[in-house]
Design a protein around this motif. Structure first.
Motif, mmCIF file in Angstrom:
data_model
loop_
_atom_site.group_PDB
_atom_site.id
_atom_site.type_symbol
_atom_site.label_atom_id
_atom_site.label_comp_id
_atom_site.label_asym_id
_atom_site.label_seq_id
_atom_site.Cartn_x
_atom_site.Cartn_y
_atom_site.Cartn_z
ATOM 1 N N GLU A 203 29.841 21.515 57.191
ATOM 2 C CA GLU A 203 30.622 22.345 56.068
ATOM 3 C C GLU A 203 30.030 23.763 55.621
ATOM 4 O OE1 GLU A 203 30.943 19.997 52.327
ATOM 5 O OE2 GLU A 203 33.192 19.367 53.257
ATOM 6 N N GLY A 204 31.041 24.910 55.186
ATOM 7 C CA GLY A 204 29.476 26.062 55.183
ATOM 8 C C GLY A 204 29.505 27.328 55.656
ATOM 9 N N PRO A 205 29.342 28.537 55.052
ATOM 10 C CA PRO A 205 29.793 29.781 56.454
ATOM 11 C C PRO A 205 27.781 29.361 57.243
ATOM 12 C CG PRO A 205 29.548 29.902 54.145
ATOM 13 C CD PRO A 205 29.184 28.925 54.039
ATOM 14 N N MET A 257 32.688 41.483 62.704
ATOM 15 C CA MET A 257 31.975 40.350 63.133
ATOM 16 C C MET A 257 31.082 40.424 64.225
ATOM 17 S SD MET A 257 30.754 38.111 61.044
ATOM 18 C CE MET A 257 30.725 36.786 62.200
ATOM 19 N N GLY A 271 24.699 36.544 57.364
ATOM 20 C CA GLY A 271 25.135 34.360 57.348
ATOM 21 C C GLY A 271 23.432 33.566 56.112
ATOM 22 N N ALA A 274 26.561 34.944 52.770
ATOM 23 C CA ALA A 274 27.055 34.830 52.985
ATOM 24 C C ALA A 274 27.077 33.310 51.950
ATOM 25 C CB ALA A 274 27.851 35.039 54.143
ATOM 26 N N ALA A 275 26.323 32.600 52.545
ATOM 27 C CA ALA A 275 26.038 31.687 52.580
ATOM 28 C C ALA A 275 25.415 30.853 50.445
ATOM 29 C CB ALA A 275 25.019 30.636 52.910
ATOM 30 N N ARG A 279 31.033 33.564 50.713
ATOM 31 C CA ARG A 279 31.745 34.285 50.755
ATOM 32 C C ARG A 279 31.615 33.588 52.035
ATOM 33 N NH1 ARG A 279 29.440 40.151 48.145
ATOM 34 N NH2 ARG A 279 31.365 40.769 49.649
ATOM 35 N N THR A 280 32.623 34.596 52.744
ATOM 36 C CA THR A 280 32.446 34.541 54.883
ATOM 37 C C THR A 280 31.876 35.680 55.169
ATOM 38 O OG1 THR A 280 34.355 36.503 54.878
ATOM 39 C CG2 THR A 280 35.011 33.880 54.641
ATOM 40 N N ARG A 281 31.249 36.302 56.559
ATOM 41 C CA ARG A 281 30.829 36.870 56.870
ATOM 42 C C ARG A 281 31.732 37.773 56.602
ATOM 43 N NH1 ARG A 281 25.962 34.352 61.076
ATOM 44 N NH2 ARG A 281 25.785 32.170 59.873
ATOM 45 N N GLN A 282 32.866 38.072 57.302
ATOM 46 C CA GLN A 282 33.756 39.206 57.062
ATOM 47 C C GLN A 282 33.340 39.750 55.730
ATOM 48 O OE1 GLN A 282 34.874 40.989 59.830
ATOM 49 N NE2 GLN A 282 35.067 42.034 58.279
ATOM 50 N N ASP A 283 33.630 38.493 55.006
ATOM 51 C CA ASP A 283 33.440 39.944 52.970
ATOM 52 C C ASP A 283 32.386 40.175 53.377
ATOM 53 O OD1 ASP A 283 35.689 38.464 52.813
ATOM 54 O OD2 ASP A 283 34.624 36.729 51.752
#
Length: 355
Positions: A203-205, A257, A271, A274-275, A279-283
């Motif tokens: 799970e998770g980014p 990305m 990363g 994001a974690a 959020r996502t890395r793209q965000d």
């Protein structure tokens, strides 16, 4: 596969030195979230730690430290089970049975043994070689259906599934005769299986956090450089200093990305952001794309301090009361034994070690 096993998560962390941001984001943070969805068993796997040389006093302290990290991060020992492996002897008993089920060829293929043993494989302990069979026992002595794993542990979980499947196949008739287990379809075979084929949960980014000094290497508590990692016990000043000095490259952050390709340090810091922020890395890139690391690092530092400083403070408070931590572990071991004991009794009957 068709089965009726109750969903249960098993998670284990080795007590080998200070836990890091990598341990927190790659494992413990997800452990906390899983409490809301599963029946959870959280284990400090101290028996695994002694496959390599350990200072005995340091091992005791490290076991308490991992337990404190569990509790400080939000794991609730009243709702779930928190204990250390060596307090529940059924782990070792089932591991021996699994040593007799697992094949040498399977163990020879384990890449972690090759990495940890290094070039002097003949001088490695037998325990290090059969470590994956003990890991399988850790999981299956609770008949756990799910295990949160990082990429580096997926091979061991696949071996756990192989061991469970071979046990179920080898003893299918006996399991049915004793009225244990459930009917299972594995491929084209239909067997009466006692152990579930445990599923990985990733799970998770950011399931793999890399070194702050080398983005191609995993963040490790054993790295000689303390600047390579953020420890869960670091102060706010420590965290800020390590992020400020983290290795980067001269280019600004990309907006997409694909711009992180070939930039391991940049990818790692994005990363981590994001974690920590959920959020996502793209965000993250959409917000910081085109900016220099001199702007990005302070934002990352503030975020890391906000997330980790309360955990570090609570860990320090808990570690000042070792009797409380030992009490949590003892109570958790009693609850773990209440599950593991009947499972081991069944296994003994299945394989013929008891009537």
């Amino acid at each position: 596969m068709t089965d009726t096993f109750s969903e249960r998560v098993f998670s284990g962390v080795q007590p080998t030195g200070n836990l890091t941001l990598g341990n927190y984001l790659g494992a413990i943070k997800n452990f906390v979230a899983m409490q809301e969805r599963y029946d959870c068993v959280y284990c400090v796997v101290d028996m695994h730690a002694i496959t390599l040389p350990q200072d005995p006093k340091a091992l005791v302290d490290a076991t308490r430290s991992v337990t404190a990290a569990f509790l400080a991060s939000g794991i609730d020992p009243t709702r779930h089970i928190v204990f250390n492996q060596s307090r529940v002897h059924q782990h070792a008993e089932l591991a021996w049975v699994f040593n007799c089920v697992a094949r040498m060829g399977w163990l020879n293929r384990m890449t972690q043994f090759k990495e940890k043993a290094g070039k002097d494989r003949e001088n490695a302990s037998a325990g290090l070689f059969v470590y994956p069979a003990l890991m399988a026992a850790d999981i299956l002595v609770y008949r756990a259906t799910h295990v949160p794993v990082g990429e580096d542990q997926k091979q061991h979980l696949e071996l756990t599934r192989d061991i469970a499947q071979k046990f179920n196949n080898d003893f299918s008739d006996r399991i049915a005769e004793l009225g244990l287990g459930v009917p299972m379809e594995v491929g084209r075979e239909r067997v009466h299986g006692y152990f579930p084929l445990t599923e990985p949960v990733i799970e998770g980014p950011a399931t793999r956090i890399m070194s702050l000094r080398d983005g191609t290497k995993k963040m490790s508590k054993s790295d000689p450089s303390d600047m390579s990692r953020i420890n869960l016990t670091d102060t706010a000043d420590d965290i800020a200093r390590k992020i400020r000095k983290a290795k980067t490259d001269p280019e600004p952050l990309p907006s997409e990305m694909d711009g992180l390709e070939g930039r391991p340090e940049a990818a790692n810091l994005v990363g981590i952001f994001a974690a920590l922020s959920g959020r996502t890395r793209q965000d993250v890139l959409s917000e910081f794309g085109g900016r220099a690391f001199s702007e990005f690092k302070p934002a990352l530092s503030d975020l890391a301090v906000e997330a980790l400083d309360p955990v570090a403070g609570e860990m320090r408070r808990l570690l000042a009361d070792p009797a409380y931590i030992d009490g949590v572990l003892a109570g958790g071991a009693d609850k773990a034994t209440a599950i593991a004991g009947p499972v081991m009794d069944d296994v003994k009957r299945i394989v013929g070690l008891s009537a």
